[in-house]
Enzyme design. Structure first.
Site, PDB file in Angstrom:
ATOM      1  N   HIS A 196       0.833  -1.201   0.000  1.00  0.00           N
ATOM      2  CA  HIS A 196       0.000   0.000   0.000  1.00  0.00           C
ATOM      3  C   HIS A 196       0.867   1.251   0.000  1.00  0.00           C
ATOM      4  O   HIS A 196       1.955   1.275   0.574  1.00  0.00           O
ATOM      5  CB  HIS A 196      -0.923   0.021   1.221  1.00  0.00           C
ATOM      6  CG  HIS A 196      -1.876  -1.118   1.284  1.00  0.00           C
ATOM      7  ND1 HIS A 196      -1.651  -2.255   2.043  1.00  0.00           N
ATOM      8  CD2 HIS A 196      -3.075  -1.318   0.681  1.00  0.00           C
ATOM      9  CE1 HIS A 196      -2.667  -3.094   1.899  1.00  0.00           C
ATOM     10  NE2 HIS A 196      -3.546  -2.547   1.079  1.00  0.00           N
ATOM     11  N   HIS A 197       0.372   2.288  -0.626  1.00  0.00           N
ATOM     12  CA  HIS A 197       1.096   3.556  -0.702  1.00  0.00           C
ATOM     13  C   HIS A 197       1.293   4.175   0.680  1.00  0.00           C
ATOM     14  O   HIS A 197       0.375   4.172   1.504  1.00  0.00           O
ATOM     15  CB  HIS A 197       0.314   4.538  -1.590  1.00  0.00           C
ATOM     16  CG  HIS A 197       0.926   5.890  -1.695  1.00  0.00           C
ATOM     17  ND1 HIS A 197       0.225   7.054  -1.429  1.00  0.00           N
ATOM     18  CD2 HIS A 197       2.186   6.277  -2.026  1.00  0.00           C
ATOM     19  CE1 HIS A 197       1.019   8.101  -1.615  1.00  0.00           C
ATOM     20  NE2 HIS A 197       2.211   7.652  -1.968  1.00  0.00           N
TER      21      HIS A 197
END
Length: 448
Positions: A196-197
């Site tokens: 995930h960012h």
């Protein structure tokens, strides 16, 4: 010919379960873990399992790695330390809310993003402050030159924002650690290899050139948190100091490590960081409950090995990871990488919860090939070239005047605080933001 040498029983019992390949420079490694962090519970159906921290701890101890590094039980972060980044109102809420008193805070879901992702559970503030305290402690050991590499697997909670929780994260230990490092180091590089960012960290330092954020993550505009496109490059003083490497489902070991190394080399040349913070989210492994990559443990750890090879003060943190047995294998092996040792492939037979690692009982289970790879060579070359094009805008590493608290951090000024506050109380804007987050999480929360 049979060997004429044999060990006595005591020597055999004391034989370490790893081979030591260190030569020349040996970094001072410290391990920061408060075992109380593993005792909390988000809920039966929630993917986040602090139990994974205990499994990691058992693996590190069973391999005898504790004999090769300094071992610290850090205290919890204080309220003042947490409020170096987080808003006072939000911190007070975390301190006072419990599952039985949540109904006394009817605006909590919209105001502080409390819900399925970020539930209220017993001991929430204690858990968050313990994890944050370990990262603050790790940063201190780097600053004081007590450590060259400081490890906190309970940290890496990269989604938490100044005013709210997000993505299973309540207190952003990474931002707190970096703020501490900035008191001594002119430039800090943040690297994120979670699936995930790293949106919370990027947002915190979006306006400053003293921190460069570099995130490798899955991105399609919908996958949580919905951010991390190539167009997010920073603003004002921080323009071109936010770098994002958006990837598609199923990326494999070779493609990932090649891309990581080629980009990081250029970042180091251009930015010349004095310290590095590396978030090692384990949800980028193949087979993760929420992840969509095909990485094996050795490839993920190769990113740690490569980052370590530049001999820059390094803080290594945990992050996501929702298949606990693989999370613990990964972080134990990456601890070994930091130490410069190679553990036995077969897990120690005296390992507590040994049966949890059935049926292979191996440090390196096969995790690749579980998801179709949608990262074509052309796509990866395009991403690579666009990231390097951003770096061309940098005219060497920025020089800065040292200040106790950097003044150009997102949300640290009255003006930016007011802008955020106004956006938060706009019901239409708030509803759109929450809808986007809910859509991004579709299908992620699973039972088990």
């Amino acid at each position: 010919m049979a060997s004429t040498f044999s060990r006595d029983s005591k020597s055999e019992e004391e034989r370490p379960l790893y081979e030591d390949f260190t030569n020349g420079w040996k970094p001072k490694v410290s391990y920061h873990f408060n075992e109380e962090a593993a005792q909390f519970h988000f809920g039966m159906k929630h993917p986040m399992k602090p139990f994974r921290l205990m499994l990691t701890d058992h693996l590190v101890l069973s391999y005898g790695m504790h004999n090769k590094m300094d071992w610290y039980k850090p205290r919890a972060a204080t309220e003042d330390e947490i409020e170096q980044f987080h808003a006072d109102e939000y911190v007070k809420f975390l301190q006072s809310v419990t599952p039985s008193t949540l109904d006394q805070f009817p605006d909590a879901p919209s105001k502080f993003n409390i819900g399925d992702d970020c539930p209220i559970f017993d001991g929430l503030y204690e858990y968050a402050s313990i994890c944050a305290g370990a990262s603050v402690d790790a940063s201190r050991k780097l600053i004081n030159d007590q450590s060259d590499i400081a490890i906190n697997w309970s940290g890496g909670l990269h989604h938490a924002k100044k005013f709210e929780a997000s993505g299973f994260c309540y207190v952003n230990d990474i931002v707190l650690g970096i703020l501490n490092l900035l008191r001594v180091y002119s430039r800090v590089l943040y690297i994120d290899i979670d699936v995930h960012h790293g949106d919370g960290v990027q947002e915190a330092f979006y306006l400053t050139d003293r921190v460069m954020t570099l995130s490798f993550h899955k991105y399609n505009g919908e996958y949580f948190p919905g951010t991390g496109s190539l167009d997010e490059i920073g603003a004002e003083n921080g323009k071109h100091y936010s770098l994002n490497v958006p990837l598609r489902d199923g990326i494999d070991d070779e493609s990932y490590t090649r891309l990581f190394k080629s980009i990081l080399e250029q970042v180091l040349v251009k930015f010349r960081p004095e310290a590095i913070v590396l978030q090692c989210g384990a949800d980028s492994l193949g087979g993760d409950r929420l992840g969509r990559f095909n990485l094996n443990i050795q490839a993920h750890a190769e990113c740690v090995r490569f980052t370590k090879s530049f001999n820059i003060p390094l803080m290594v943190l945990g992050g996501g990871g929702y298949t606990p047995r693989n999370v613990s294998r990964l972080w134990a092996y990456e601890t070994a990488v930091c130490l410069g040792i190679e553990p036995d492939t077969e897990l120690p037979a005296n390992l507590p919860f040994y049966q949890h690692f059935a049926p292979d009982y191996s440090l390196f289970p096969q995790l690749s090939g579980l998801v179709e790879n949608h990262n074509s060579r052309g796509y990866l070359e395009s991403v690579h070239s666009q990231v390097l094009e951003q770096l061309r805008y940098l005219n060497g590493a920025p020089s800065v005047q040292m200040q106790a608290i950097p003044p150009d951090l997102f949300g640290q000024t009255t003006e930016h605080d007011q802008q955020i506050a106004e956006a938060r109380i706009d019901p239409d804007a708030r509803d759109l933001t929450l809808d986007a987050k809910d859509n991004a999480r579709q299908g992620e929360l699973v039972e088990g």
